[in-house]
Design an enzyme around this catalytic site. Structure first.
Site, mmCIF file in Angstrom:
data_model
loop_
_atom_site.group_PDB
_atom_site.id
_atom_site.type_symbol
_atom_site.label_atom_id
_atom_site.label_comp_id
_atom_site.label_asym_id
_atom_site.label_seq_id
_atom_site.Cartn_x
_atom_site.Cartn_y
_atom_site.Cartn_z
ATOM 1 C CB THR A 141 -1.168 -0.013 1.277
ATOM 2 O OG1 THR A 141 -0.139 -0.065 2.299
ATOM 3 C CG2 THR A 141 -2.148 -0.954 1.038
ATOM 4 C CE LYS A 167 0.593 -3.649 3.214
ATOM 5 N NZ LYS A 167 0.064 -2.609 4.122
ATOM 6 C CB THR A 178 -2.300 -2.051 7.415
ATOM 7 O OG1 THR A 178 -3.130 -1.103 8.149
ATOM 8 C CG2 THR A 178 -2.949 -3.156 6.980
ATOM 9 C CG ASN A 385 -0.665 7.914 7.862
ATOM 10 O OD1 ASN A 385 -1.191 7.096 7.636
ATOM 11 N ND2 ASN A 385 0.656 8.074 8.073
#
Length: 390
Positions: A141, A167, A178, A385
């Site tokens: 991501t 990841k 994540t 973010n």
């Protein structure tokens, strides 16, 4: 160094946008023993629910993974989407739906583009090959680079291979960040023993890193053992230890890569506590320091501001209040709770200009020792973010 019997695939399914790999497949040619460790977040994504449900069978054949959409907070419809996609993959692969696990990563709260993903599954199967790199790229991501590690060892004269792919860059405080990780070995291992090895490795590696202190809704680590090497480590002298060492080594490599790839990160820092009352106390102190925004911003500024470290130590709830010593990059800057002056801090600053260094806190309260690997907190983290869904 790919374990015999495993293949990896990746396609562009249109989840993340045009031209980006965003759906991957890990396939085992024979039924593989399976073990999983999952997020402790009470808000869990649909694929985690499905994985937990199916991994207890002890065997699997495939793992379907997508990036760009977490399929979290999507209710029963999201779970139905995951079931539909794994059923479609199962039909294409010629196995039962229960033999296909699924993991997702990305934005929370949106439904998967199931129609597009389902249409991509035949191409995904056709892409299966021995190269894990496209698979590793398809699950990213905000990551800047793919994360792959491998080990091999010998059991009764036969080579056993292990490969791991992960990841993760943000929302990292795995409490299993994540983060997703997939490990595969061609050793033959029974599911209960496989889970024991995995849980121990995860506790010592993924559970001891942090980027931003957030635990994801989707964290999953899966370990598959296909058995094609024709040897069972548990039945050979030293074999189980060799397997456990390899699994922990691969997990440690991947965990460190995740921290190094932390969103906006420029530093990788190990916060080590020695001399605490016990290991649990040492870990609690190390984690409190490693997750302190004030400490992390000081790391980014290459500022040996030891008062921030001392404050985090004091509020950890695991420090008894006695003398403490702090060293940064091997340079002692605090002894018996008192700073050693500007000259020591200047030397520590020079150590902090490097990409990697250690913050060591020494107590005199027992034999407890633990370390947590962290990174700095930069303005780039805020930018990434703040714009994540824009």
């Amino acid at each position: 160094m790919i374990p015999r019997g495993f293949r990896f695939g990746a396609v562009r399914a249109g989840i993340k946008g045009p031209g980006r790999l965003d759906m991957g497949l890990l396939w085992c040619e024979t039924p593989a023993s399976a073990a999983g460790v999952f997020t402790r977040n009470r808000v869990v994504a649909a694929p985690v629910v499905l994985c937990r449900e199916r991994v207890v069978r002890g065997t699997t054949r495939a793992v379907l993974v997508n990036a760009g959409n977490a399929n979290a907070c999507t209710g029963e419809a999201g779970l139905a989407d995951a079931r539909r996609l794994t059923a479609a993959a199962a039909r294409e692969l010629g196995v039962a739906p229960e033999e296909v696990l699924m993991c997702s990563t990305g934005v929370i709260g949106a439904r998967l583009p199931v129609d597009r993903m389902e249409k991509a599954i035949p191409a995904l199967r056709a892409s299966l090959a021995e190269d894990p790199d496209p698979f590793a790229r398809s699950i990213l991501t905000t990551d800047r680079f793919p994360k792959i590690s491998a080990r091999s060892f010998r059991v009764e004269g036969r080579e056993v291979c292990l490969v791991g792919v992960a990841k993760g860059a943000g929302m990292i405080r795995p409490d299993m960040g994540t983060m997703l990780a997939f490990l595969a070995t061609d050793a033959a291992v029974e599911p209960p023993l496989l889970r024991q090895v995995l849980v121990q490795a995860v506790d010592r590696t993924f559970n001891r890193i942090t980027v931003d202190g957030d635990t994801s809704t989707n964290d999953t680590v899966l370990l598959l053992a296909g058995g094609a090497a024709g040897v069972a480590p548990a039945d050979a002298p030293g074999g189980l230890d060799a397997l456990a060492e390899a699994v922990e080594g691969v997990c440690r490599d991947l965990a460190r890569m995740i921290v190094a790839d932390g969103e906006g990160a420029t530093k990788v820092v190990e916060v080590r506590v020695v001399g605490a009352a016990d290991e649990a106390s040492a870990l609690r102190i190390a984690r409190t320091v490693a997750e302190s925004p004030l400490v992390k911003t000081a790391i980014h500024g290459e500022d040996p501001n030891w008062g921030r470290i001392a404050a985090a130590l004091g509020r950890s709830g695991a420090y008894g209040g006695g003398p403490f010593h702090i060293a940064v990059g091997g340079v002692e800057i605090v002894r018996d709770g008192l700073g050693l002056g500007l000259e020591a801090e200047a030397e520590a600053h020079r150590a902090m200009t490097g990409r990697e260094f250690e913050i060591r806190i020494t107590l005199d309260e027992g034999a407890g020792e633990a370390a947590v690997t962290t990174c700095d907190l930069s303005a780039e983290y805020v930018r990434i973010n703040a714009d994540y869904r824009s």
